[in-house]
Design a protein around this motif. Structure first.
Motif, short mmCIF file in Angstrom:
data_model
loop_
_atom_site.label_atom_id
_atom_site.label_comp_id
_atom_site.label_asym_id
_atom_site.label_seq_id
_atom_site.Cartn_x
_atom_site.Cartn_y
_atom_site.Cartn_z
N GLU A 173 4.63 5.44 -5.34
CA GLU A 173 4.74 5.36 -6.80
C GLU A 173 3.78 6.33 -7.47
O GLU A 173 4.11 7.01 -8.45
CB GLU A 173 4.43 3.93 -7.27
N ARG A 174 2.55 6.38 -6.92
CA ARG A 174 1.54 7.26 -7.52
C ARG A 174 1.97 8.73 -7.43
O ARG A 174 1.86 9.49 -8.37
CB ARG A 174 0.19 7.04 -6.83
N GLN A 175 2.49 9.07 -6.25
CA GLN A 175 2.92 10.47 -6.06
C GLN A 175 4.05 10.84 -7.00
O GLN A 175 4.07 11.93 -7.58
CB GLN A 175 3.33 10.70 -4.61
N ARG A 197 4.67 9.45 -9.85
CA ARG A 197 4.14 9.53 -11.19
C ARG A 197 3.48 10.90 -11.42
O ARG A 197 3.67 11.54 -12.44
CB ARG A 197 3.11 8.42 -11.42
N ASP A 198 2.72 11.33 -10.40
CA ASP A 198 2.05 12.62 -10.51
C ASP A 198 3.07 13.76 -10.69
O ASP A 198 2.88 14.66 -11.52
CB ASP A 198 1.20 12.90 -9.27
N LYS A 210 -8.22 10.39 -12.69
CA LYS A 210 -8.68 9.32 -11.80
C LYS A 210 -10.08 8.88 -12.19
O LYS A 210 -11.02 9.64 -12.09
CB LYS A 210 -8.68 9.81 -10.36
N LYS A 265 2.67 1.66 -3.33
CA LYS A 265 1.77 2.18 -4.37
C LYS A 265 1.55 3.67 -4.19
O LYS A 265 1.54 4.43 -5.16
CB LYS A 265 0.43 1.43 -4.32
N ASN A 266 1.36 4.05 -2.95
CA ASN A 266 1.14 5.45 -2.62
C ASN A 266 2.29 6.32 -3.13
O ASN A 266 2.09 7.32 -3.82
CB ASN A 266 0.96 5.58 -1.10
N GLU A 280 0.85 -1.19 0.00
CA GLU A 280 0.00 0.00 0.00
C GLU A 280 0.89 1.26 0.00
O GLU A 280 0.69 2.20 -0.75
CB GLU A 280 -0.87 -0.02 1.26
#
Lengths: 304, 440
Positions: B131-133, B135-136, B153, B128-129, B125
């Motif tokens: 990685e997402r940041q 990517r953003d 989203k 992923k958090n 979790e």
């Protein structure tokens, strides 16, 4: 009339021979003793007659007919290794076993009840087998063996494990069944029961038949012309045709002698000779017991 | 033949009349769902009532942000790592995360410290958090505006359909996997429970020494088949009762659904995949419930039930005969252990195959072969049928299964006829082979 004719049966397992060329014939309405030490091949022969296993060679006829599946309902078999379904009720069990022997359900119920009453075990009809005492279970096993009125009853060591009361009860039933026309094969290594029951005997040792005939003939042929005499004091037999084999004390402090007649003079002559020397209390011919013959034969001694 | 019938009758009645049969038959359909439901309920409650956990964070990166959620509360700490670690170990907090100054192209060196091992799901979790940041951030740097990012989203739910004979049918692989799973498991359990009953029955006959009386009246092979078939009929009878009970329960549940739907569908989804939390919310609407019911009614019940009965019986005959052979060879259940492994192995391979291959790729090579080979096919094919299997594969698989059980029954019969009359022999595979070769 022969009920069962076993001809030249041989059965080999991979490592040993269980039966080698064994032939026996069993007359109708006889009680036939199949004797032999443990491992001699008795059970193998019985299993072959029961079609549990097949012989390698040889033939078996019942009433002149080659052994086939129809004979199953003519045979009642009480194996040496025997038991019952422990969780089943007595009645259900008898009906089931009776049906397996070819009785109809109705007939099986009638016969089962009849025999349970006869052997005084009817109160247990709807009890489970595991609640029975060992003696009662043995009665049930016996009933299951004979309830379909078999012409041939095969009992393998029937008295092993029976208490004397039950053993006598079963003995009487066996004799009664014989009188009603059944033929009984009786396999055992315990000779005392053979002595009382059997008319005919065959002895198997080490896969081969070593003796066969009526009990009377066999016993006679094994007579050694020896007499047991109970008398006072010492005896000196002058005639050389008599030989004192052994001498001992009897229970009444008399002397007990075994005397053998070496030629074919009669027992009367021996008795009159004895009377000259001593006071005779008893005089009887020594007849070999089946046990003696059995032991002598199995040890390889044979006649003399 | 009438004697086989007698034996089947006895085997059936003596088992069905036992109190334990009645108990198992009635309790299993009540107990299993109750236990499952209970566990799901507890899991849900736990999720709901979970304590907010405090995570200390030493964040040296300039772009990562951590927002408090219902599960986690983040406390920023200052200073160097070693000091922070000491502070953490003296605190009651759940975890301490160290994030160094990160190179956005190659983020490395993030460490997670906790007093007890964290679950894998927590770590992933977290990953992923982050990685997402990252990517953003990268997207922002490449010139995409925040507004566009927010729009990116989307929640997607795929509706899957099967097209066959020109007809479209809505399919739900979750539902079908669920069914395949249940049926595969059922066959697996049946194989063991009833196979074992056959074995126990044979050992009992041998131990109580009734066997010789019985085989003097029937052929050993008939006795074995009578027992195998008798026990199978107990299994089918039990299964029928279960089907009736579950039809009753389903009908009861269906009428109940109208009232409180969300909860039940939630349970269903949770059963299929505990992690799909988003779906929980989506399912809280009534039309979706209807959809599930429509899908259930779309499943070719008759076809699957027929196949189930065939594979249950086929698999059972295949293994039941082997169990009978083992029972005949030994004197006590303990002696039987050494022969159980080779029998259990293919069954377990089948079950593993069901979990590891069939649900991922029901038409893959491994799934295909496992559903064709007779020793695993009863379990694996039941997992596959829901996904649609070409007819020729089913026919081939059934044919091979039939050949398989004829073969094992023949093999077992040859061992059985000798084994039942042997007492106190030390048995190994060599002895079994000898018995097998022995002439009658």
């Amino acid at each position: 009339m022969e009920l069962l004719e076993v001809k030249n049966i041989t059965k080999t397992y991979s490592t040993h021979t269980a039966l080698r060329n064994v032939s026996i014939s069993i007359p109708k309405q006889s009680i036939f003793g199949l004797l032999g030490p443990n491992g001699a091949g008795k059970t193998t022969l019985i299993r072959i007659i029961n079609q549990i296993i097949n012989a390698d060679t040889g033939s078996i006829c019942i009433n002149g007919e080659n052994l086939n599946a129809n004979h199953i309902k003519m045979i009642g078999y009480l194996p040496e290794e025997r038991g019952l379904y422990k969780k089943m009720k007595v009645g259900e069990q008898l009906v089931y076993l009776g049906q397996l022997r070819g009785l109809s359900r109705k007939k099986a119920v009638i016969q089962g009840k009849h025999w349970c009453k006869k052997l005084e075990i009817f109160d247990w009809w709807s009890k489970k087998v595991e609640d029975l005492s060992k003696g009662m279970a043995q009665k049930i096993q016996f009933i299951s063996t004979i309830m379909h009125e078999p012409e041939l009853i095969i009992l393998d060591e029937p008295f092993s494990g029976f208490d004397p009361v039950n053993a006598n009860l079963i003995k009487d039933e066996i004799l009664e069944l014989r009188d009603q026309g059944a033929t009984v094969i009786f396999s055992t290594h315990r000779m005392e029961s053979v002595e009382q029951l059997c008319d005919h005997i065959a002895m198997i040792d080490n896969a081969e038949k070593i003796l066969d005939g009526t009990k009377k003939d066999i016993k006679n042929s094994y007579k050694t012309n020896t007499y047991q005499v109970e008398h006072d004091g010492d005896i000196q037999l002058t005639e050389s045709i008599y030989e004192v084999i052994s001498q001992g004390k009897s229970e009444n402090d008399n002397v007990l002698s075994s005397i053998k007649i070496k030629n074919n003079s009669s027992s009367n002559e021996l008795l009159s000779e004895l009377i000259k020397h001593t006071e005779v209390h008893s005089f009887a011919e020594k007849i070999p017991s089946i046990n003696d013959i059995f032991i002598a034969k199995v040890k390889g001694g044979g006649n003399e | 033949m009438s004697k086989i019938w007698l034996i089947i009758q006895r085997e059936f009645l003596s088992r069905v009349r036992k109190k334990s049969f009645l108990l198992a038959t009635l309790l299993v359909p009540l107990l299993f769902p109750a236990i499952m439901g209970g566990m799901i309920y507890i899991a849900l409650e736990q999720d709901k009532n979970v304590e907010q956990r405090t995570i200390q964070i030493l964040n040296n990166s300039d772009f990562l942000k951590f927002e408090n959620s219902s599960k986690y509360k983040y406390i920023a700490v200052e200073g160097n790592v070693d000091q922070a670690k000491i502070v953490f170990s003296e605190s009651d907090d759940f975890a301490f995360v160290y994030i160094p100054k990160l190179d956005i192209e190659n983020p490395k060196g993030i460490n997670f410290y906790s007093k007890s091992s964290p679950g894998i799901s927590l770590i992933s979790e977290f990953e992923k958090n982050i990685e997402r940041q990252i990517r953003d951030v990268k997207l922002l740097e490449s010139g995409i505006s925040q507004a566009v990012l927010d729009k990116l989203k989307t929640n997607v739910k795929i509706n899957s359909f099967n097209i066959k004979d020109g007809e479209e049918k809505k399919s739900s692989s979750e539902l079908i996997s669920g069914m395949g799973y249940v049926m595969g498991m059922l066959i697996y359990i049946f194989l063991f429970v009833y196979g074992n009953q056959v074995m126990q029955g044979v050992i009992e006959e041998k131990n109580s020494k009734i066997i010789e009386v019985i085989v003097s009246t029937v052929k050993p092979f008939h006795l074995m088949m009578g027992k195998v078939v008798g026990v199978a009929s107990v299994g089918l009878f039990q299964f029928m009762i279960w089907v009736l009970i579950s039809i009753g329960v389903t009908m009861g549940a269906a009428s109940y659904f109208g009232v409180s739907s969300g909860q039940q569908v939630m349970m269903k989804n949770v059963m299929e995949d505990l992690s799909q939390e988003q779906q929980l919310e989506a399912a809280e609407v009534n039309p979706e419930v209807l959809e599930v019911f429509n899908m259930i009614s779309d499943i070719p019940v008759l076809k699957i039930a027929t196949l189930f009965v065939f594979y249950f019986l086929g698999g059972y005959l295949l293994y039941g005969a082997l169990f009978a052979a083992i029972g005949s060879a030994v004197d006590t259940p303990a002696d039987a252990q050494q022969f159980m492994l080779p029998i259990m192995l293919p069954v377990i391979i089948g079950l593993m195959g069901l979990f590891m291959f069939v649900f991922k790729d029901p038409n893959g090579v491994v799934s295909f072969w496992l559903s064709i080979i007779p020793f695993t096919s009863p379990i694996v094919m039941m997992g596959r049928v829901g996904f649609g299997v070409p007819l020729w594969e089913i026919v081939l698989s059934m044919g091979l299964l039939a050949t398989g059980f004829v073969f094992t029954i023949w093999l077992a019969g040859r061992i059985y006829r000798v084994g039942i009359l042997m007492h106190g022999t030390k048995v190994n595979y060599k002895v079994l082979a000898k018995w097998f070769m022995m002439k009658n």
